[in-house]
Scaffold this active site. Sequence first.
Site, PDB file in Angstrom:
ATOM      1  N   ASN A   1       4.103   2.699   0.076  1.00 27.90           N
ATOM      2  CA  ASN A   1       2.829   3.257  -0.376  1.00 27.90           C
ATOM      3  C   ASN A   1       3.103   4.076  -1.637  1.00 27.90           C
ATOM      4  O   ASN A   1       3.602   5.193  -1.555  1.00 27.90           O
ATOM      5  CB  ASN A   1       2.244   4.142   0.744  1.00 27.90           C
ATOM      6  CG  ASN A   1       1.024   4.923   0.286  1.00 27.90           C
ATOM      7  OD1 ASN A   1       0.440   4.633  -0.758  1.00 27.90           O
ATOM      8  ND2 ASN A   1       0.638   5.913   1.074  1.00 27.90           N
ATOM      9  N   TRP A   2       2.774   3.477  -2.774  1.00 28.72           N
ATOM     10  CA  TRP A   2       3.094   4.139  -4.051  1.00 28.72           C
ATOM     11  C   TRP A   2       2.186   5.334  -4.334  1.00 28.72           C
ATOM     12  O   TRP A   2       2.443   6.094  -5.249  1.00 28.72           O
ATOM     13  CB  TRP A   2       2.959   3.140  -5.206  1.00 28.72           C
ATOM     14  CG  TRP A   2       3.982   2.050  -5.222  1.00 28.72           C
ATOM     15  CD1 TRP A   2       4.943   1.793  -4.268  1.00 28.72           C
ATOM     16  CD2 TRP A   2       4.159   1.066  -6.241  1.00 28.72           C
ATOM     17  NE1 TRP A   2       5.687   0.712  -4.646  1.00 28.72           N
ATOM     18  CE2 TRP A   2       5.230   0.241  -5.845  1.00 28.72           C
ATOM     19  CE3 TRP A   2       3.510   0.788  -7.448  1.00 28.72           C
ATOM     20  CZ2 TRP A   2       5.671  -0.836  -6.620  1.00 28.72           C
ATOM     21  CZ3 TRP A   2       3.944  -0.282  -8.219  1.00 28.72           C
ATOM     22  CH2 TRP A   2       5.013  -1.085  -7.813  1.00 28.72           C
ATOM     23  N   LYS A   3       1.092   5.427  -3.626  1.00 36.03           N
ATOM     24  CA  LYS A   3       0.084   6.467  -3.905  1.00 36.03           C
ATOM     25  C   LYS A   3      -0.324   6.361  -5.386  1.00 36.03           C
ATOM     26  O   LYS A   3      -0.324   5.259  -5.924  1.00 36.03           O
ATOM     27  CB  LYS A   3       0.614   7.851  -3.529  1.00 36.03           C
ATOM     28  CG  LYS A   3       1.168   7.851  -2.100  1.00 36.03           C
ATOM     29  CD  LYS A   3       1.463   9.202  -1.558  1.00 36.03           C
ATOM     30  CE  LYS A   3       1.970   9.043  -0.125  1.00 36.03           C
ATOM     31  NZ  LYS A   3       2.187  10.304   0.544  1.00 36.03           N
TER      32      LYS A   3
ATOM     33  N   HIS B   1      -5.469   6.821   5.554  1.00 36.91           N
ATOM     34  CA  HIS B   1      -4.311   7.660   5.219  1.00 36.91           C
ATOM     35  C   HIS B   1      -4.741   9.130   5.256  1.00 36.91           C
ATOM     36  O   HIS B   1      -5.864   9.461   4.867  1.00 36.91           O
ATOM     37  CB  HIS B   1      -3.764   7.285   3.844  1.00 36.91           C
ATOM     38  CG  HIS B   1      -2.448   7.929   3.560  1.00 36.91           C
ATOM     39  ND1 HIS B   1      -2.350   9.234   3.143  1.00 36.91           N
ATOM     40  CD2 HIS B   1      -1.181   7.470   3.687  1.00 36.91           C
ATOM     41  CE1 HIS B   1      -1.060   9.547   3.013  1.00 36.91           C
ATOM     42  NE2 HIS B   1      -0.333   8.491   3.332  1.00 36.91           N
TER      43      HIS B   1
ATOM     44  N   GLU C   1      -4.186  11.508   3.361  1.00 35.82           N
ATOM     45  CA  GLU C   1      -4.641  12.049   2.075  1.00 35.82           C
ATOM     46  C   GLU C   1      -6.101  11.681   1.814  1.00 35.82           C
ATOM     47  O   GLU C   1      -6.840  12.435   1.187  1.00 35.82           O
ATOM     48  CB  GLU C   1      -3.709  11.566   0.949  1.00 35.82           C
ATOM     49  CG  GLU C   1      -2.373  12.303   1.008  1.00 35.82           C
ATOM     50  CD  GLU C   1      -1.186  11.521   0.483  1.00 35.82           C
ATOM     51  OE1 GLU C   1      -1.363  10.526  -0.227  1.00 35.82           O
ATOM     52  OE2 GLU C   1      -0.043  11.921   0.799  1.00 35.82           O
TER      53      GLU C   1
ATOM     54  N   GLU D   1       1.745   8.549  11.217  1.00 34.29           N
ATOM     55  CA  GLU D   1       2.220   9.422  10.146  1.00 34.29           C
ATOM     56  C   GLU D   1       1.838  10.866  10.449  1.00 34.29           C
ATOM     57  O   GLU D   1       0.715  11.281  10.129  1.00 34.29           O
ATOM     58  CB  GLU D   1       1.593   9.008   8.815  1.00 34.29           C
ATOM     59  CG  GLU D   1       1.987   7.630   8.352  1.00 34.29           C
ATOM     60  CD  GLU D   1       1.948   7.525   6.841  1.00 34.29           C
ATOM     61  OE1 GLU D   1       2.969   7.161   6.252  1.00 34.29           O
ATOM     62  OE2 GLU D   1       0.907   7.849   6.235  1.00 34.29           O
TER      63      GLU D   1
ATOM     64  N   GLY E   1       5.775  13.768   2.832  1.00 35.66           N
ATOM     65  CA  GLY E   1       6.182  14.395   1.574  1.00 35.66           C
ATOM     66  C   GLY E   1       6.853  15.749   1.749  1.00 35.66           C
ATOM     67  O   GLY E   1       7.058  16.470   0.779  1.00 35.66           O
TER      68      GLY E   1
ATOM     69  N   SER F   1       8.402  11.146   5.263  1.00 38.49           N
ATOM     70  CA  SER F   1       9.756  11.501   4.802  1.00 38.49           C
ATOM     71  C   SER F   1      10.823  10.501   5.245  1.00 38.49           C
ATOM     72  O   SER F   1      11.956  10.886   5.565  1.00 38.49           O
ATOM     73  CB  SER F   1      10.119  12.929   5.231  1.00 38.49           C
ATOM     74  OG  SER F   1       9.239  13.858   4.622  1.00 38.49           O
TER      75      SER F   1
ATOM     76  N   GLY G   1       6.494   6.618   1.429  1.00 41.28           N
ATOM     77  CA  GLY G   1       5.830   7.127   0.230  1.00 41.28           C
ATOM     78  C   GLY G   1       6.842   7.358  -0.883  1.00 41.28           C
ATOM     79  O   GLY G   1       7.255   6.431  -1.580  1.00 41.28           O
ATOM     80  N   GLY G   2       7.284   8.600  -1.025  1.00 42.33           N
ATOM     81  CA  GLY G   2       8.160   9.005  -2.131  1.00 42.33           C
ATOM     82  C   GLY G   2       9.356   8.089  -2.361  1.00 42.33           C
ATOM     83  O   GLY G   2       9.666   7.746  -3.508  1.00 42.33           O
TER      84      GLY G   2
HETATM   85  P1  PGA Z   1       6.417  10.160   2.279  1.00 40.06           P
HETATM   86  O1  PGA Z   1       4.914   9.598   2.435  1.00 40.06           O
HETATM   87  O2  PGA Z   1       7.342   9.005   2.622  1.00 40.06           O
HETATM   88  O3  PGA Z   1       6.524  10.573   0.851  1.00 40.06           O
HETATM   89  O4  PGA Z   1       6.571  11.274   3.237  1.00 40.06           O
HETATM   90  C1  PGA Z   1       4.554   8.725   3.473  1.00 40.06           C
HETATM   91  C2  PGA Z   1       3.089   8.354   3.341  1.00 40.06           C
HETATM   92  O5  PGA Z   1       2.266   9.201   2.997  1.00 40.06           O
HETATM   93  O6  PGA Z   1       2.710   7.177   3.587  1.00 40.06           O
END
Ligand code: PGA
Length: 261
Positions: free
Chosen positions: A11-13, A103, A105, A173, A179, A219, A240-241
């Site tokens: 997930n590149w966001k 998600h 966010e 999640e 993050g 994470s 994500g990251g």
């Molecule tokens: P993260 O994000 O790996 O940076 O913790 C995961 C996500 O939000 O899908």
Amino acid sequence: MAVRTPFLAGNWKMNLDHLQAVAFVQKLNWSLKDASHENGTVEVGIFPPFTDLRSVQTLIDADRIAFSLGAQDVSVHDRGAYTGEVSGEFLAKLRVTYVIVGHSERREYHHESDDIVAEKVRAALRHGLVPVVCVGETAEDLEEFGASAVPVAQLEKALAGVPADADIVVAYEPVWAIGSGQAATPDQAQEVCAKLREVVAATMGEDAAARTRILYGGSVKSGNIASYMREPDVDGALVGGASIVVDEFSAIIRYQKHVGV
Ligand code: PGA
């Protein structure tokens, strides 16, 4: 018993424009080739921003790269006067396979309720897209209700009325793990993912529960992925990251080579 192909989803966001996206996908593909990664042992999913989808889809098709393509959101509507929205119909035309729904966010910054998430699940399915349904508890929820109560309730609402033969993916999640560098323990991920599988069984039936992939997200890094993948109810990761760092995501995809590390 259904065989669930492990799914490593990036997930590149809101990162990487369409030019950076093309360079990244090429580099990731080369990195996997250099490491003699065998395609088909796992499924790799790339979830770039909307503006990158066409470029990435063209590259994947032209170079026959074995990555699945996903979007990060979908409108509840199919078309019409909804400025800024993107229809599942348009995503399907771009040969997008997956779409992230719910998600944390989006729930937090865009006030997406469980009802909206449920509508988005239906919108995705209406257009033949596989929703990656995200659920998870906040740090406060964890303290008040424990780890599984909130994700279980969120998933029950998201899957209400979804037919038994629908193809879905679930992502657990914990919001506090996203993050933050503070990932859930493999035990905790397993415990909640097992409960989420029970929800899939109760709403869509045992067959669906046996074949549906349930991912852990929050994470995930190359150093901890193998510990999650050893758990029986964790079928992959939503990353994500670490998914926008070529070497990291490449190592995550190749976790089978470093199980036990
Ligand atoms: P993260 O994000 O790996 O940076 O913790 C995961 C996500 O939000 O899908």
